[in-house]
Scaffold this active site. Structure first.
Site, short mmCIF file in Angstrom:
data_model
loop_
_atom_site.label_atom_id
_atom_site.label_comp_id
_atom_site.label_asym_id
_atom_site.label_seq_id
_atom_site.Cartn_x
_atom_site.Cartn_y
_atom_site.Cartn_z
N LEU A 33 -20.83 -90.01 -4.44
CA LEU A 33 -20.85 -90.99 -5.52
C LEU A 33 -19.46 -91.27 -6.08
CD1 LEU A 33 -24.03 -89.74 -7.45
CD2 LEU A 33 -23.88 -91.42 -5.60
N HIS A 34 -19.23 -92.51 -6.44
CA HIS A 34 -17.98 -92.92 -7.08
C HIS A 34 -18.35 -93.79 -8.30
CE1 HIS A 34 -18.77 -96.74 -5.15
NE2 HIS A 34 -18.77 -96.15 -3.96
N GLY A 36 -18.39 -96.84 -8.77
CA GLY A 36 -19.22 -98.01 -8.46
C GLY A 36 -20.69 -97.62 -8.58
N HIS A 37 -21.09 -96.51 -7.92
CA HIS A 37 -22.47 -96.04 -8.04
C HIS A 37 -22.81 -95.74 -9.50
CE1 HIS A 37 -21.60 -94.41 -3.83
NE2 HIS A 37 -22.63 -95.19 -3.64
N GLU A 150 -22.71 -105.68 -5.25
CA GLU A 150 -22.37 -106.89 -4.48
C GLU A 150 -21.33 -106.64 -3.40
OE1 GLU A 150 -21.29 -109.80 -7.44
OE2 GLU A 150 -23.38 -110.43 -7.69
N GLN A 155 -26.22 -106.80 2.64
CA GLN A 155 -27.31 -105.82 2.42
C GLN A 155 -28.17 -106.26 1.22
OE1 GLN A 155 -27.08 -101.34 2.52
NE2 GLN A 155 -26.68 -101.60 0.34
N SER A 187 -15.58 -97.58 -2.68
CA SER A 187 -16.49 -97.31 -1.57
C SER A 187 -16.41 -95.82 -1.26
CB SER A 187 -16.03 -98.10 -0.34
OG SER A 187 -16.59 -97.57 0.83
N ARG A 189 -16.40 -94.60 1.52
CA ARG A 189 -15.51 -94.45 2.68
C ARG A 189 -14.03 -94.36 2.29
NH1 ARG A 189 -18.10 -95.92 7.73
NH2 ARG A 189 -20.23 -96.53 7.27
O1 PAF Z 1 -25.77 -98.92 0.34
C1 PAF Z 1 -26.15 -97.77 0.67
O2 PAF Z 1 -25.64 -96.75 0.20
C2 PAF Z 1 -27.27 -97.64 1.70
O3 PAF Z 1 -27.21 -98.65 2.66
C3 PAF Z 1 -28.67 -97.56 1.07
C4 PAF Z 1 -29.03 -98.84 0.35
C5 PAF Z 1 -28.75 -96.40 0.09
C6 PAF Z 1 -29.72 -97.35 2.15
O4 PAF Z 1 -29.49 -96.17 2.85
#
Ligand code: PAF
Length: 281
Positions: A33-34, A36-37, A150, A155, A187, A189
């Site tokens: 988690l960062h 953004g989350h 966004e 997605q 992100s 990543r």
């Molecule tokens: O965006 C993400 O972290 C993933 O694609 C999700 C929505 C949790 C589904 O695994």
């Protein structure tokens, strides 16, 4: 903080909460988690009485086993971050056997063409995997609201389409991308990037801003050509795609229109795949 790892326990707990009138918000994540989350989690806390966060690295959305194996993960740190926001958050942290008791495979969905370009084209079966897990999670949590950033705009559209087509009684809430001060989109990543790679990665946001600046004056092909040239000037960046598309159908734009459009980019920086996009209106 309540932590559930099995489906039946979290389902029965949430059923009880729902029966007494609670509004449930849900933030699905793959952990690491960062901020953004965390901004999604905070929004959910503001808009709902109960917030559920899931942490599950979903194997079916990776088209490459090395990417799955090296996906950053740090559950203890994630729990600490969630607790620092609120002890009332409910965490769902299942393993693969729990989610994929029917075997680790994707179900097949029709996305009405939303998966034709960009991530859908570059990452085989990626969105089938995303939709499979989100569909499963939605049927477990049954939230009133589900929160998506966004940054992963394609997605987000795929999930909006899934919820609409399957008539799922959940509102998909769009949340703006959070960025570092230098513009780099947050992100999970990013944690795989060195300090210097992070600096180089800011060129993706610069390219998107260039597109935005020129959108009303330059021809789209001209913008795309110039963006490619700009990116090519950095040998550390391997461009996957740059595309301008309308927000609704995610079809590549050929010439200007009145619709809401976005510029999208995906590239590898020192082997790490990053995506970003900005609105052009
Ligand atoms: O965006 C993400 O972290 C993933 O694609 C999700 C929505 C949790 C589904 O695994």
């Amino acid at each position: 903080m309540l932590i559930f790892t099995d489906i039946s326990s979290i389902k029965s707990h949430l059923n009880k909460l729902e029966k007494v009138g609670n509004i449930i918000g849900f933030v699905p994540t793959m952990g690491s988690l960062h901020n953004g989350h965390l901004s999604l989690v905070k929004k959910s806390i503001l808009e709902n009485n109960v917030t559920v966060v899931s942490i599950f690295v979903n194997p079916t959305q990776f088209d490459n086993s090395e990417d799955l194996q090296t996906y950053p993960s740090n559950i203890e740190n994630d729990i600490g971050l969630l607790k620092s926001i609120s002890d009332e958050i409910i965490l769902f942290n299942p393993d693969s056997d729990e989610i994929y008791s029917d075997g680790i495979k994707s179900h097949q969905f029709d996305f009405n063409g939303l998966d034709k370009h960009m991530e859908g084209k570059s990452r085989q079966n990626h969105f089938q995997g995303v939709a499979t897990v989100v569909n499963k999670l939605l049927s477990i949590v049954e939230p009133d609201n589900i929160y998506f950033g966004e940054k992963d705009f394609q997605q987000l559209r795929i999930i909006e389409n899934l919820v609409f087509e399957k008539k799922i009684n959940t509102k998909v809430v769009r949340c703006e991308t959070l960025r570092e001060l230098d513009g780099l989109a947050l992100s999970s990543r990013n944690s795989k990037l060195s300090f210097s790679s992070k600096k180089i990665a800011t060129n993706l946001f610069k390219a998107l801003n260039f597109a935005k600046e020129k959108f009303s004056t330059l021809d789209i092909f001209e913008i795309e050509k110039k963006v490619r040239e700009k990116i090519k000037a950095h040998s550390e960046i391997k461009l996957d795609y740059f595309m301008i598309a309308d927000e609704e159908k995610l079809e590549p734009l050929i010439s200007g229109n009145n619709k809401k459009n976005r510029a999208f980019i995906a590239a590898y920086i020192s082997g790490v795949r990053l995506i970003d996009n900005i609105k052009l209106y």
